[in-house]
Each structure stands twice: as C-alpha cells, then as structure tokens.
Scaffold this motif. Structure first.
Motif, PDB file in Angstrom:
ATOM      1  N   ILE A 131       7.883  58.664 -30.109  1.00 11.40           N
ATOM      2  CA  ILE A 131       6.571  58.371 -30.686  1.00 11.40           C
ATOM      3  C   ILE A 131       6.642  57.009 -31.373  1.00 11.40           C
ATOM      4  O   ILE A 131       7.458  56.804 -32.272  1.00 11.40           O
ATOM      5  N   LEU A 132       5.809  56.096 -30.929  1.00  9.34           N
ATOM      6  CA  LEU A 132       5.741  54.763 -31.516  1.00  9.34           C
ATOM      7  C   LEU A 132       4.606  54.722 -32.529  1.00  9.34           C
ATOM      8  O   LEU A 132       3.468  55.078 -32.226  1.00  9.34           O
ATOM      9  N   ILE A 133       4.916  54.275 -33.735  1.00 14.55           N
ATOM     10  CA  ILE A 133       3.933  54.174 -34.816  1.00 14.55           C
ATOM     11  C   ILE A 133       3.724  52.697 -35.133  1.00 14.55           C
ATOM     12  O   ILE A 133       4.682  51.978 -35.449  1.00 14.55           O
ATOM     13  N   PHE A 134       2.476  52.237 -35.044  1.00 16.12           N
ATOM     14  CA  PHE A 134       2.175  50.834 -35.313  1.00 16.12           C
ATOM     15  C   PHE A 134       1.050  50.755 -36.330  1.00 16.12           C
ATOM     16  O   PHE A 134      -0.102  51.104 -36.056  1.00 16.12           O
ATOM     17  N   ASP A 135       1.383  50.317 -37.542  1.00 16.68           N
ATOM     18  CA  ASP A 135       0.403  50.151 -38.618  1.00 16.68           C
ATOM     19  C   ASP A 135       1.063  49.279 -39.682  1.00 16.68           C
ATOM     20  O   ASP A 135       1.946  49.734 -40.413  1.00 16.68           O
ATOM     21  N   SER A 136       0.654  48.037 -39.769  1.00 19.02           N
ATOM     22  CA  SER A 136       1.322  47.095 -40.668  1.00 19.02           C
ATOM     23  C   SER A 136       1.154  47.460 -42.138  1.00 19.02           C
ATOM     24  O   SER A 136       1.862  46.945 -42.992  1.00 19.02           O
ATOM     25  N   TYR A 137       0.199  48.351 -42.450  1.00 21.92           N
ATOM     26  CA  TYR A 137      -0.023  48.773 -43.841  1.00 21.92           C
ATOM     27  C   TYR A 137       0.556  50.160 -44.115  1.00 21.92           C
ATOM     28  O   TYR A 137       0.270  50.754 -45.148  1.00 21.92           O
ATOM     29  N   PHE A 138       1.373  50.665 -43.204  1.00 21.71           N
ATOM     30  CA  PHE A 138       1.828  52.051 -43.283  1.00 21.71           C
ATOM     31  C   PHE A 138       2.557  52.342 -44.602  1.00 21.71           C
ATOM     32  O   PHE A 138       2.246  53.312 -45.300  1.00 21.71           O
ATOM     33  N   CYS A 139       3.516  51.514 -44.948  1.00 25.54           N
ATOM     34  CA  CYS A 139       4.304  51.760 -46.167  1.00 25.54           C
ATOM     35  C   CYS A 139       3.489  51.507 -47.436  1.00 25.54           C
ATOM     36  O   CYS A 139       3.698  52.171 -48.455  1.00 25.54           O
ATOM     37  N   ASP A 140       2.556  50.556 -47.370  1.00 29.80           N
ATOM     38  CA  ASP A 140       1.727  50.260 -48.542  1.00 29.80           C
ATOM     39  C   ASP A 140       0.810  51.432 -48.894  1.00 29.80           C
ATOM     40  O   ASP A 140       0.385  51.566 -50.049  1.00 29.80           O
ATOM     41  N   ARG A 141       0.513  52.269 -47.921  1.00 26.23           N
ATOM     42  CA  ARG A 141      -0.405  53.396 -48.129  1.00 26.23           C
ATOM     43  C   ARG A 141       0.330  54.731 -47.991  1.00 26.23           C
ATOM     44  O   ARG A 141      -0.210  55.705 -47.489  1.00 26.23           O
ATOM     45  N   TRP A 142       1.549  54.750 -48.471  1.00 22.14           N
ATOM     46  CA  TRP A 142       2.446  55.872 -48.268  1.00 22.14           C
ATOM     47  C   TRP A 142       1.901  57.195 -48.787  1.00 22.14           C
ATOM     48  O   TRP A 142       2.151  58.248 -48.195  1.00 22.14           O
ATOM     49  N   ASN A 143       1.153  57.183 -49.865  1.00 24.11           N
ATOM     50  CA  ASN A 143       0.606  58.432 -50.402  1.00 24.11           C
ATOM     51  C   ASN A 143      -0.221  59.178 -49.357  1.00 24.11           C
ATOM     52  O   ASN A 143      -0.247  60.409 -49.332  1.00 24.11           O
ATOM     53  N   GLY A 144      -0.893  58.415 -48.495  1.00 21.66           N
ATOM     54  CA  GLY A 144      -1.677  59.038 -47.433  1.00 21.66           C
ATOM     55  C   GLY A 144      -0.931  59.128 -46.119  1.00 21.66           C
ATOM     56  O   GLY A 144      -0.965  60.152 -45.441  1.00 21.66           O
ATOM     57  N   THR A 145      -0.211  58.056 -45.758  1.00 17.16           N
ATOM     58  CA  THR A 145       0.415  58.018 -44.431  1.00 17.16           C
ATOM     59  C   THR A 145       1.571  58.993 -44.284  1.00 17.16           C
ATOM     60  O   THR A 145       1.875  59.422 -43.167  1.00 17.16           O
ATOM     61  N   GLN A 146       2.239  59.373 -45.383  1.00 14.99           N
ATOM     62  CA  GLN A 146       3.360  60.309 -45.262  1.00 14.99           C
ATOM     63  C   GLN A 146       2.913  61.652 -44.683  1.00 14.99           C
ATOM     64  O   GLN A 146       3.723  62.407 -44.130  1.00 14.99           O
ATOM     65  N   LYS A 147       1.611  61.935 -44.785  1.00 11.30           N
ATOM     66  CA  LYS A 147       1.105  63.190 -44.236  1.00 11.30           C
ATOM     67  C   LYS A 147       1.196  63.220 -42.712  1.00 11.30           C
ATOM     68  O   LYS A 147       1.161  64.297 -42.105  1.00 11.30           O
ATOM     69  N   LEU A 148       1.323  62.047 -42.102  1.00  9.36           N
ATOM     70  CA  LEU A 148       1.541  62.003 -40.656  1.00  9.36           C
ATOM     71  C   LEU A 148       2.801  62.781 -40.290  1.00  9.36           C
ATOM     72  O   LEU A 148       2.832  63.522 -39.305  1.00  9.36           O
ATOM     73  N   PHE A 149       3.855  62.635 -41.103  1.00  2.58           N
ATOM     74  CA  PHE A 149       5.125  63.312 -40.841  1.00  2.58           C
ATOM     75  C   PHE A 149       5.096  64.768 -41.304  1.00  2.58           C
ATOM     76  O   PHE A 149       5.800  65.615 -40.767  1.00  2.58           O
ATOM     77  N   GLN A 150       4.273  65.048 -42.267  1.00  3.44           N
ATOM     78  CA  GLN A 150       4.191  66.400 -42.804  1.00  3.44           C
ATOM     79  C   GLN A 150       3.278  67.309 -41.983  1.00  3.44           C
ATOM     80  O   GLN A 150       3.500  68.516 -41.910  1.00  3.44           O
ATOM     81  N   GLN A 151       2.269  66.711 -41.335  1.00  2.00           N
ATOM     82  CA  GLN A 151       1.266  67.528 -40.657  1.00  2.00           C
ATOM     83  C   GLN A 151       1.157  67.309 -39.154  1.00  2.00           C
ATOM     84  O   GLN A 151       0.612  68.168 -38.457  1.00  2.00           O
ATOM     85  N   ILE A 152       1.655  66.187 -38.641  1.00  2.00           N
ATOM     86  CA  ILE A 152       1.432  65.868 -37.221  1.00  2.00           C
ATOM     87  C   ILE A 152       2.718  65.750 -36.417  1.00  2.00           C
ATOM     88  O   ILE A 152       2.851  66.380 -35.359  1.00  2.00           O
ATOM     89  N   ILE A 153       3.664  64.926 -36.856  1.00  4.12           N
ATOM     90  CA  ILE A 153       4.895  64.731 -36.088  1.00  4.12           C
ATOM     91  C   ILE A 153       5.641  66.060 -36.011  1.00  4.12           C
ATOM     92  O   ILE A 153       5.880  66.703 -37.040  1.00  4.12           O
ATOM     93  N   PRO A 154       6.015  66.526 -34.816  1.00  2.60           N
ATOM     94  CA  PRO A 154       6.647  67.845 -34.680  1.00  2.60           C
ATOM     95  C   PRO A 154       8.002  67.930 -35.374  1.00  2.60           C
ATOM     96  O   PRO A 154       8.759  66.953 -35.430  1.00  2.60           O
ATOM     97  N   ASN A 155       8.283  69.111 -35.890  1.00  2.00           N
ATOM     98  CA  ASN A 155       9.513  69.359 -36.633  1.00  2.00           C
ATOM     99  C   ASN A 155      10.651  69.678 -35.657  1.00  2.00           C
ATOM    100  O   ASN A 155      11.101  70.811 -35.539  1.00  2.00           O
ATOM    101  N   LYS A 156      11.110  68.647 -34.945  1.00  2.00           N
ATOM    102  CA  LYS A 156      12.174  68.801 -33.958  1.00  2.00           C
ATOM    103  C   LYS A 156      12.849  67.448 -33.777  1.00  2.00           C
ATOM    104  O   LYS A 156      12.401  66.427 -34.317  1.00  2.00           O
ATOM    105  N   SER A 157      13.910  67.423 -33.020  1.00  2.00           N
ATOM    106  CA  SER A 157      14.606  66.164 -32.752  1.00  2.00           C
ATOM    107  C   SER A 157      13.768  65.288 -31.833  1.00  2.00           C
ATOM    108  O   SER A 157      13.362  65.723 -30.751  1.00  2.00           O
TER     109      SER A 157
END
Length: 230
Positions: A131-157
């Motif tokens: 999965i390729l993630i492209f968003d130059s503001y991703f880390c600056d908006r971490w409070n919101g963007t971290q939910k991508l890993f918590q709710q969308i990216i599958p919990n597997k290798s």
C-alpha cells in the motif's frame, strides 16, 4: 438537454445491440465498452445506418431526433461526449485509450460523516500486499491521519510505501503494528502531485482531494475517486 448521458459511435451502438441479443464477437471490446457505458442518445439516421432498432424510429422521429450528426447529438446529452474506438479529440472518447475515464467517486460536504468511504477503502485494502501512501501533510496532521492505520490498513503483514511522507512517524506506526514493513517508494509514483493518494498493489488508486485526515473529520469537504489501473 436530454436525460441521456452520451452518444455512441455507429460501431459501439452495433456492439450494444449485438450484446442485447446475446452475440459477442470481441469480449475484450465489450468489457471496455461497459466500463464506460451509460445511457445513450441516438436518432433515426444512426439506427438506419447500422440497420438496427427499427421499432424505435417512430419515437425518435416524434422527438425530432432524426438527421443530427453525432457531434450535434452529443451537445444534447449530459456529458457531451461520444464513445468510440478510434478518435480521441473532443468530443470523442476512445475507449481503448483516453484520459477520460469512468470511475467511482464519493463526495462529502462539510458535516457529512465519511463512514461509507472508510468502510469501502478498508475492504479494498483487506487483501493488499503493498500500500503506497502519498500525502505531504501526513505527519503534520497526525492526530487525524493515524486513524488510517487504526481503522483502514489491515492488521497483517504487508509493506507500506511512501515518498518520505511517513518518515517522522515510522516509530509510531510500528507501534500500531510491528509486522508492517515501511519503505520508500523507489518509483516516485506520485512525486510532485498535488492531491493525496492511496495505491493498493499498484492496481487500485484512491485519490483524496483534501487529505487523509478528512476521512475521519467532517470539518472540510472531501472527494474520493477510486479507479482501477489497467
């Protein structure tokens, strides 16, 4: 303006009539056609040229859809386009290769919940290997963007690729799932792009108009476009 969406070339209108009668000479052409197909506008002259739809002639004549050129017909449709297999200059769309595509899109206004987009993207990612993630503001908006890993990216290798946009948060991401491998995108797939993208196994491209954080917030409007890469 008519309610129909676009116009078909004589060739593609013939293909459509053949398909309705159970005749498919070129399956690949039919598949491409239906990836673009929407309601179409025709006239008596076109049906007479291809020798089909005789039962429609009286109705079309009553609507004054008779001798217009395809270009003139197109101007009476919603999208003002003509599907064909040869020309690409406007108003023609070449279904074999063209910049114009028919994709799925989801649009959310300010205040509208994005649950359906989250659920759909989660399902599209469920079998992913890369999965390729492209968003130059991703880390600056971490409070919101971290939910991508918590709710969308599958919990597997799997492997997460990025264009240096995740670098400052790699340790936090690994805390969410230590089995994810995080690497730079050596292909520079979206370098210098303005919009934000999620690319799944180099096949399914998801464009987000206003950032990943707005998948989980209703403070801004959001458009999500999903396309399958050939």
């Amino acid at each position: 303006m008519n309610e129909q969406s676009l116009v078909l070339s004589d060739e593609l209108l013939s293909v459509f009539f053949d398909f309705k009668q159970g005749k498919v000479d070129d399956p690949k052409l039919v598949e491409k056609f239906f990836s673009y197909y929407s309601s179409y506008l025709t006239n008596t002259a076109q049906l007479q040229r291809i020798g089909r739809g005789e039962e429609l002639l009286p109705q079309l004549s009553a609507q004054n859809l008779t001798t217009q050129s395809l270009e003139e017909l197109a101007m009476q449709t919603r999208y003002k386009l003509i599907l064909n297999t040869r020309e690409s200059d406007y108003p023609y769309v070449n279904i074999n290769k063209d910049k114009v595509e028919k994709n799925f899109s989801l649009r959310f206004q300010i205040g509208e919940r994005r649950d359906k987009a989250v659920q759909l993207i989660s399902a599209l990612c469920s079998d992913a290997r890369f999965i390729l993630i492209f968003d130059s503001y991703f880390c600056d908006r971490w409070n919101g963007t971290q939910k991508l890993f918590q709710q969308i990216i599958p919990n597997k290798s799997l492997t997460l690729l990025h264009d240096d946009h995740l670098t400052r948060k790699v340790s936090e991401i690994k805390k969410i799932n230590a089995n994810w491998t995080i690497k730079h995108d050596k292909k520079n797939t979206f370098s210098h792009a303005h919009d934000r993208y999620l690319l799944i196994d180099d096949k399914i491209e998801i464009m987000l108009s206003s950032g990943f954080d707005n998948l989980f917030s209703t403070d801004k409007d959001l458009t999500c476009v999903i396309r399958y890469k050939d």
